[in-house]
Design a protein around this motif. Structure first.
Motif, PDB file in Angstrom:
ATOM      1  N   THR A 272      49.784  48.375  26.663  1.00  0.00           N
ATOM      2  CA  THR A 272      51.120  48.752  26.191  1.00  0.00           C
ATOM      3  C   THR A 272      52.054  47.541  26.256  1.00  0.00           C
ATOM      4  N   ASN A 273      52.955  47.466  25.327  1.00  0.00           N
ATOM      5  CA  ASN A 273      53.811  46.288  25.182  1.00  0.00           C
ATOM      6  C   ASN A 273      55.148  46.456  25.922  1.00  0.00           C
ATOM      7  N   PHE A 274      55.079  46.499  27.266  1.00  0.00           N
ATOM      8  CA  PHE A 274      56.278  46.548  28.098  1.00  0.00           C
ATOM      9  C   PHE A 274      56.218  45.391  29.086  1.00  0.00           C
ATOM     10  N   ASP A 275      57.397  44.859  29.416  1.00  0.00           N
ATOM     11  CA  ASP A 275      57.433  43.748  30.373  1.00  0.00           C
ATOM     12  C   ASP A 275      57.131  44.206  31.788  1.00  0.00           C
ATOM     13  N   ASN A 276      57.619  45.387  32.133  1.00  0.00           N
ATOM     14  CA  ASN A 276      57.470  45.857  33.513  1.00  0.00           C
ATOM     15  C   ASN A 276      56.229  46.749  33.673  1.00  0.00           C
ATOM     16  N   VAL A 277      55.091  46.195  33.401  1.00  0.00           N
ATOM     17  CA  VAL A 277      53.830  46.913  33.639  1.00  0.00           C
ATOM     18  C   VAL A 277      53.294  46.428  34.983  1.00  0.00           C
ATOM     19  N   PRO A 278      52.985  47.367  35.895  1.00  0.00           N
ATOM     20  CA  PRO A 278      52.470  46.944  37.209  1.00  0.00           C
ATOM     21  C   PRO A 278      51.226  46.063  37.059  1.00  0.00           C
ATOM     22  N   GLU A 279      51.141  45.022  37.843  1.00  0.00           N
ATOM     23  CA  GLU A 279      50.002  44.113  37.879  1.00  0.00           C
ATOM     24  C   GLU A 279      49.768  43.384  36.552  1.00  0.00           C
ATOM     25  N   LEU A 280      50.819  43.335  35.709  1.00  0.00           N
ATOM     26  CA  LEU A 280      50.649  42.706  34.402  1.00  0.00           C
ATOM     27  C   LEU A 280      50.394  41.200  34.557  1.00  0.00           C
ATOM     28  N   HIS A 281      51.041  40.614  35.530  1.00  0.00           N
ATOM     29  CA  HIS A 281      50.905  39.168  35.704  1.00  0.00           C
ATOM     30  C   HIS A 281      49.993  38.798  36.855  1.00  0.00           C
TER      31      HIS A 281
ATOM     32  N   LYS B   7      46.680  37.706  38.480  1.00  0.00           N
ATOM     33  CA  LYS B   7      45.651  36.890  37.835  1.00  0.00           C
ATOM     34  C   LYS B   7      44.274  37.553  37.816  1.00  0.00           C
ATOM     35  N   TYR B   8      44.050  38.569  38.674  1.00  0.00           N
ATOM     36  CA  TYR B   8      42.735  39.238  38.687  1.00  0.00           C
ATOM     37  C   TYR B   8      42.743  40.585  37.949  1.00  0.00           C
ATOM     38  N   SER B   9      43.831  40.885  37.295  1.00  0.00           N
ATOM     39  CA  SER B   9      43.954  42.194  36.626  1.00  0.00           C
ATOM     40  C   SER B   9      42.855  42.403  35.558  1.00  0.00           C
ATOM     41  N   TYR B  10      42.555  41.380  34.797  1.00  0.00           N
ATOM     42  CA  TYR B  10      41.554  41.512  33.719  1.00  0.00           C
ATOM     43  C   TYR B  10      40.184  41.845  34.296  1.00  0.00           C
ATOM     44  N   PHE B  11      39.831  41.152  35.403  1.00  0.00           N
ATOM     45  CA  PHE B  11      38.506  41.381  36.010  1.00  0.00           C
ATOM     46  C   PHE B  11      38.446  42.751  36.678  1.00  0.00           C
ATOM     47  N   ILE B  12      39.584  43.163  37.224  1.00  0.00           N
ATOM     48  CA  ILE B  12      39.628  44.507  37.823  1.00  0.00           C
ATOM     49  C   ILE B  12      39.420  45.571  36.749  1.00  0.00           C
ATOM     50  N   MET B  13      40.054  45.333  35.589  1.00  0.00           N
ATOM     51  CA  MET B  13      39.890  46.293  34.492  1.00  0.00           C
ATOM     52  C   MET B  13      38.424  46.396  34.061  1.00  0.00           C
ATOM     53  N   TRP B  14      37.751  45.258  33.928  1.00  0.00           N
ATOM     54  CA  TRP B  14      36.337  45.294  33.518  1.00  0.00           C
ATOM     55  C   TRP B  14      35.458  45.924  34.597  1.00  0.00           C
ATOM     56  N   GLY B  15      35.813  45.668  35.837  1.00  0.00           N
ATOM     57  CA  GLY B  15      35.063  46.318  36.914  1.00  0.00           C
ATOM     58  C   GLY B  15      35.217  47.824  36.854  1.00  0.00           C
ATOM     59  N   LEU B  16      36.439  48.272  36.543  1.00  0.00           N
ATOM     60  CA  LEU B  16      36.676  49.711  36.420  1.00  0.00           C
ATOM     61  C   LEU B  16      35.908  50.289  35.235  1.00  0.00           C
ATOM     62  N   PHE B  17      35.877  49.523  34.142  1.00  0.00           N
ATOM     63  CA  PHE B  17      35.091  49.959  32.966  1.00  0.00           C
ATOM     64  C   PHE B  17      33.627  50.185  33.346  1.00  0.00           C
ATOM     65  N   ILE B  18      33.047  49.165  33.992  1.00  0.00           N
ATOM     66  CA  ILE B  18      31.626  49.233  34.344  1.00  0.00           C
ATOM     67  C   ILE B  18      31.360  50.380  35.311  1.00  0.00           C
ATOM     68  N   PHE B  19      32.245  50.562  36.267  1.00  0.00           N
ATOM     69  CA  PHE B  19      32.088  51.638  37.254  1.00  0.00           C
ATOM     70  C   PHE B  19      32.109  53.003  36.556  1.00  0.00           C
ATOM     71  N   ILE B  20      33.035  53.183  35.624  1.00  0.00           N
ATOM     72  CA  ILE B  20      33.139  54.467  34.910  1.00  0.00           C
ATOM     73  C   ILE B  20      31.883  54.740  34.072  1.00  0.00           C
ATOM     74  N   VAL B  21      31.407  53.686  33.352  1.00  0.00           N
ATOM     75  CA  VAL B  21      30.214  53.858  32.512  1.00  0.00           C
ATOM     76  C   VAL B  21      29.006  54.235  33.347  1.00  0.00           C
ATOM     77  N   LEU B  22      28.779  53.487  34.428  1.00  0.00           N
ATOM     78  CA  LEU B  22      27.628  53.778  35.283  1.00  0.00           C
ATOM     79  C   LEU B  22      27.761  55.145  35.942  1.00  0.00           C
TER      80      LEU B  22
END
Length: 354
Positions: free
Chosen positions: A316-325, A327-342
């Motif tokens: 979503t295109n908002f400035d005040n998104v929690p954990e937006l800045h 540095k590990y947010s992207y990797f956390i997101m992919w980890g969550l993706f993999i966890f959900i799929v498995l």
């Protein structure tokens, strides 16, 4: 032209004893052949005119007159006159589309049924009408064209096989009917081999073209059954009928025909049921494959629904998104993706959906 019902408009209202050829002309010139025999003598020849038959009528030998072609009205009339046959008998002979039956007349017994042969080129059943007129010393057979299944009978006569050479016209009639019915079984066995091969291919690799093959074989079997069923009725009637032209000692042979014609009828019914089962197997197999495909697509879609939901929120295109800045947010997101799929795959496996 339809193979099941053939009725021409011009035949409606015609007298039953009218001598009219009802059928398709399959030979240009009518052929007449005679085999005259007893235990010691044999005379086999082709004749040109009906008058040549007269010398055999009062002999003590057995005379088999075979006529190929039914369209020559003059020859039919001459045969009727020569043997004093009722016009109704000859009218039945000239009707190639008649149902198989047996009729006892004052001076003869008329038997009609169909001869079946399988054409490998067209993969279809060829039907020819056969009529037999049984008298004490002469058996007259009428066919639509030259070429039949009776050559083994002629060979038995030529080779002086005692049973047929010592028998009368009734035993000769039995022999001809027996080979016609045996040929029913042979034609059914040829179709059966193709049907059984089709079943093996159907289980291993079902294709859409198999429906056309199944329908084709069902059509041929229905046509086969259409001719065998009334022939079965005729054979059972013949086995029980008391006729002066059938010796009591030969009744046991005509009863043997009942088993063969019953086997032919039952086999045709069995293969028809097999084809229906094959059609059900095909539809079941296709449905099963479709279900497997739908299962895979459903699982695939369900897995990506939460991932899409997370990606939608995260993107979503908002400035005040929690954990937006962070540095590990992207990797956390992919980890969550993999966890959900498995996790979902394990859940589906435990539910035996996979």
């Amino acid at each position: 032209m339809t193979r099941f019902i053939k009725k021409r408009k011009q035949d409606i209202g015609i007298s039953p004893d009218e001598l009219i050829f009802r059928g398709d002309k399959k030979i240009n010139q009518v052929l007449l052949r005679i085999i005259d025999f007893d235990a010691n003598n044999l005379n086999e020849k082709s004749i040109e005119t009906v008058n040549e038959i007269n010398q055999y009528k009062n002999e003590s030998t057995v005379t088999w007159l075979n006529i190929d072609g039914l369209h020559n009205l003059e020859i039919i009339k001459e045969i009727s006159s020569s043997f004093n046959l009722d016009r109704l008998v000859m009218s039945e002979v000239m009707n190639t589309e008649a149902r198989p039956k047996i009729t006892d007349y004052d001076n003869c017994t008329l038997i009609s049924l169909k001869m079946l042969q399988y054409d490998n080129e067209s993969e279809s059943i060829i039907v020819e009408n056969l009529s037999l007129i049984l008298t004490k010393s002469v058996l007259i057979t009428f066919q639509e064209k030259k070429g039949d299944v009776f050559e083994p009978i002629r060979e038995r006569i030529r080779k002086n096989k005692k049973r047929i050479r010592n028998g009368g016209t009734d035993y000769l009639t039995f022999s001809l009917l027996d080979i016609v019915i045996d040929n029913y079984l042979y034609v059914i066995s040829l179709l059966g081999e193709k049907i059984e091969t089709l079943e093996e291919n159907l289980l291993q690799n079902p294709k859409h073209e198999v429906i056309n093959e199944i329908n084709s074989y069902k059509h041929e079997l229905n046509y086969l059954r259409k001719n065998i069923k009334p022939a079965k009725e005729m054979i059972f009637t013949l086995a029980k009928m008391e006729s002066e032209y059938i010796d009591d000692s030969n009744h046991v042979h005509f009863k043997e025909l009942q088993d063969n014609i019953s086997q032919a009828s039952e086999s045709s019914d069995s293969y028809r049921e097999i084809l229906s089962d094959q059609l059900n197997i095909y539809h079941t197999t296709i449905s099963s494959k479709l279900n497997d495909i739908m299962k895979f697509l459903t699982v695939f879609s369900v897995i990506f629904i939460p991932l899409t939901f997370i990606a939608g929120i995260y993107g979503t295109n908002f400035d005040n998104v929690p954990e937006l800045h962070y540095k590990y947010s992207y990797f956390i997101m992919w980890g969550l993706f993999i966890f959900i799929v498995l996790g979902m795959l394990l859940y589906f496996r435990n539910k035996k959906w996979l």
